[in-house]
Design a protein around this motif. Structure first.
Motif, PDB file in Angstrom:
ATOM      1  N   ARG A 256     -15.503  45.497  76.008  1.00 47.54           N
ATOM      2  CA  ARG A 256     -15.931  44.109  76.248  1.00 47.54           C
ATOM      3  C   ARG A 256     -16.828  43.596  75.133  1.00 47.54           C
ATOM      4  O   ARG A 256     -16.852  42.393  74.834  1.00 47.54           O
ATOM      5  N   SER A 257     -17.551  44.507  74.508  1.00 47.13           N
ATOM      6  CA  SER A 257     -18.469  44.130  73.433  1.00 47.13           C
ATOM      7  C   SER A 257     -17.752  43.896  72.117  1.00 47.13           C
ATOM      8  O   SER A 257     -18.393  43.544  71.119  1.00 47.13           O
ATOM      9  N   GLY A 258     -16.453  44.130  72.085  1.00 43.64           N
ATOM     10  CA  GLY A 258     -15.681  43.854  70.874  1.00 43.64           C
ATOM     11  C   GLY A 258     -15.535  45.036  69.941  1.00 43.64           C
ATOM     12  O   GLY A 258     -15.049  44.883  68.816  1.00 43.64           O
ATOM     13  N   LEU A 259     -15.937  46.241  70.381  1.00 42.29           N
ATOM     14  CA  LEU A 259     -15.850  47.411  69.516  1.00 42.29           C
ATOM     15  C   LEU A 259     -14.521  48.137  69.713  1.00 42.29           C
ATOM     16  O   LEU A 259     -13.896  48.050  70.775  1.00 42.29           O
ATOM     17  N   SER A 260     -14.116  48.870  68.681  1.00 36.61           N
ATOM     18  CA  SER A 260     -12.964  49.770  68.794  1.00 36.61           C
ATOM     19  C   SER A 260     -13.474  51.095  69.367  1.00 36.61           C
ATOM     20  O   SER A 260     -14.377  51.708  68.791  1.00 36.61           O
ATOM     21  N   VAL A 261     -12.905  51.508  70.480  1.00 37.41           N
ATOM     22  CA  VAL A 261     -13.387  52.710  71.162  1.00 37.41           C
ATOM     23  C   VAL A 261     -12.496  53.886  70.788  1.00 37.41           C
ATOM     24  O   VAL A 261     -11.269  53.799  70.856  1.00 37.41           O
TER      25      VAL A 261
END
Length: 523
Positions: free
Chosen positions: A92-97
């Motif tokens: 949700r924070s826009g990071l690639s996990v």
């Protein structure tokens, strides 16, 4: 104590600081990629502590009934629901996990500076260190959703000013002319107590160094060798944050008549940069003194989350019963501004406890700067930059910290004294970060230094003391003969080296020899 962050979040960990001598260049480029690791807490630390105590205590019903590979995460790690919630927040924070560690203790993610700043509620600055290296410093501790904060131990990678350092110390200039014209010659059959080829013997005489035979004599490895205990069937895992040259290891083994398998395991792409001889020393030390063992070299970069990722891999892999590192960092002072080190130390502590639960012995050099390992590091406001401190990870209570001695003569090991001279000094002292483990007892252990300053942050408790054991480390008196084509002295490629980085793999080799044939490793 928790600090309220923006928008219903809580800041986890300590606030970073700009290191002494560093210059803030400006804001970090918004499109620069930043890898991070979200470190998670063990939900029931008391249960884990009780298990580790039981599995390590003779007479306990669980003594040496270690966890098998893959059992730690489901039994002691965060729940699958917690991990899924953390992943969802990062997405949700826009990071690639990225990957979740097998033990469920870390979740990898990455993003641009702009994305990371938004995700964790920080501003990233670019700083130029006194060494000239450029790094990042976050403006605050990471902000985490309040509902997840109890499960998050910290976020690693937001500040990149600290890097583990090797503890190899080059020996002195030659003390006698080297013997010219010698060569490695053909490999000889492996010997229980390896003996050196003429070239190595000549270099040892020229520099005053010891070959493997000298250290085997000093520390009575012969008693193990006589029983056939040479580490056969045992694997030693080494953490290395610099590359090594395979031909160096091959030349060393050819000289000693060894056939120790050395396998590199790359983490985050493997180590890069300049070689200083640390990896060669570690590998050759372990192979020479445990000539029947196998060696896994876990190789990672010093940048980004490499130093944490490699330790996680070594423990989660659970392929080696003995793990060793000669790379150290300043121990974070409790509640200090050394945010990156604090976050790393927190997750490392659980990693090393996991290793103990799995029966792995974690060995670490204690450093080569006496009690001055943190001089010049970013310390809390009001703390002297020359405060006496110990070094990580030897300070961790689940790690066997290895100090250094001056070994004047292999024939007289009882004449050893502490190593403390112009080349360096055995790292050691009192931890500010960790309480004294119950097993650390004996005459003189508890004294006026065991509580109060410098470990006043642990009021009411005694503090962990370092080191636990020692071995020869003085490069000027009986150093370790190493084959390193990069060169450490006038008799290159053979040269004398020392430091607690040499003493640590010696202890790893000893434990590998001891573990051979046992129903369970020493742990």
């Amino acid at each position: 104590p928790a600090v309220t962050g923006p928008g219903g979040t809580v800041r986890v960990g300590a606030a970073p600081a700009v290191p002494p001598g560093a210059t803030v260049v400006g804001g970090a480029p918004g499109q620069q990629r930043v890898p991070v690791e979200v470190a998670l807490d063990v939900p029931h630390p008391g249960a884990l502590a009780r298990f580790v105590a039981a599995v390590s205590t003779p007479g306990s019903a669980e003594y040496h009934h270690y966890l098998a590979k893959g059992q730690f995460g489901p039994r002691f790690g965060p729940s699958a629901t917690t991990v899924a919630s953390v992943r969802a927040w990062l997405v949700r924070s826009g990071l690639s996990v990225g990957a979740v560690a097998a033990d469920r203790l870390t979740v990898a993610a990455s993003g641009t500076v702009a994305q990371v700043e938004h995700a964790f509620g920080v501003a990233e600055s670019t700083v130029r260190l006194a060494s000239g290296r450029v790094g990042l410093v976050a403006s605050a501790a990471a902000a985490v959703p309040a509902a997840l904060a109890p499960a998050v131990a910290g976020v690693v990678g937001l500040t990149t000013t600290a890097r583990p350092q090797p503890t190899i110390v080059p020996g002195p200039a030659a003390v006698a002319p080297a013997v010219p014209g010698a060569s490695l010659g053909a490999p000889r059959p492996a010997l229980a107590a390896p003996t050196a080829c003429p070239t190595a013997d000549a270099a040892a005489q020229a520099t005053g160094a010891n070959t493997v035979a000298g250290f085997a004599e000093a520390y009575d490895f012969g008693g193990l060798y006589a029983e056939g205990r040479v580490g056969a069937g045992v694997t030693v895992g080494l953490e290395e944050l610099e590359p090594f040259t395979p031909s160096d290891i091959a030349a060393y083994e050819a000289c000693y008549g060894l056939s120790v398998p050395v396998t590199q395991v790359n983490v985050d792409g493997g180590a890069t940069g300049v070689q200083v001889g640390e990896a060669a020393l570690d590998i050759e030390d372990a192979a020479g003194l445990a000539p029947g063992a196998s060696v896994l070299v876990y190789s990672a970069p010093t940048t980004g989350t490499g130093p944490l990722d490699v330790l996680t891999t070594m423990v989660d892999d659970d392929r080696a019963s003995v793990l060793s590192t000669s790379w150290v960092a300043c121990e974070p002072t409790s509640g200090s501004a050394m945010a990156e080190e604090s976050a790393v130390a927190t997750v490392e502590n659980v990693l090393f406890e996991q290793a103990a639960a799995q029966g792995q012995t974690m060995v670490s050099a204690s450093g080569d700067a006496g009690a001055e390992g943190c001089f010049g590091e970013p310390l809390p406001a009001g703390t002297s930059p020359t405060a006496v401190t110990v070094q990580d990870p030897a300070a961790d209570p689940f790690v066997l910290g290895v100090g250094g001695t001056k070994l004047t003569s292999p024939a007289d090991p009882g004449g050893q004294t502490v190593w403390n001279d112009g080349y360096g000094a055995s790292g050691g002292g009192v931890s500010e970060y960790f309480a004294m483990p119950t097993w650390q007892s004996g005459p003189g252990v508890v004294s006026s230094y065991s509580s109060g300053a410098p470990c006043s942050a642990l009021a009411g408790q005694y503090c962990r003391e370092v080191p636990d054991v020692s071995a020869a480390a003085d490069p000027a008196v009986g150093g370790y003969l190493v084959y390193f084509s990069g060169g450490l002295g006038p008799t290159r490629p053979w040269a004398s080296a020392g430091g607690t980085s040499a003493a640590a793999p010696l202890w790893a080799a000893l434990l590998a020899d001891v573990d051979q044939g046992c129903a369970a490793p020493a742990g």
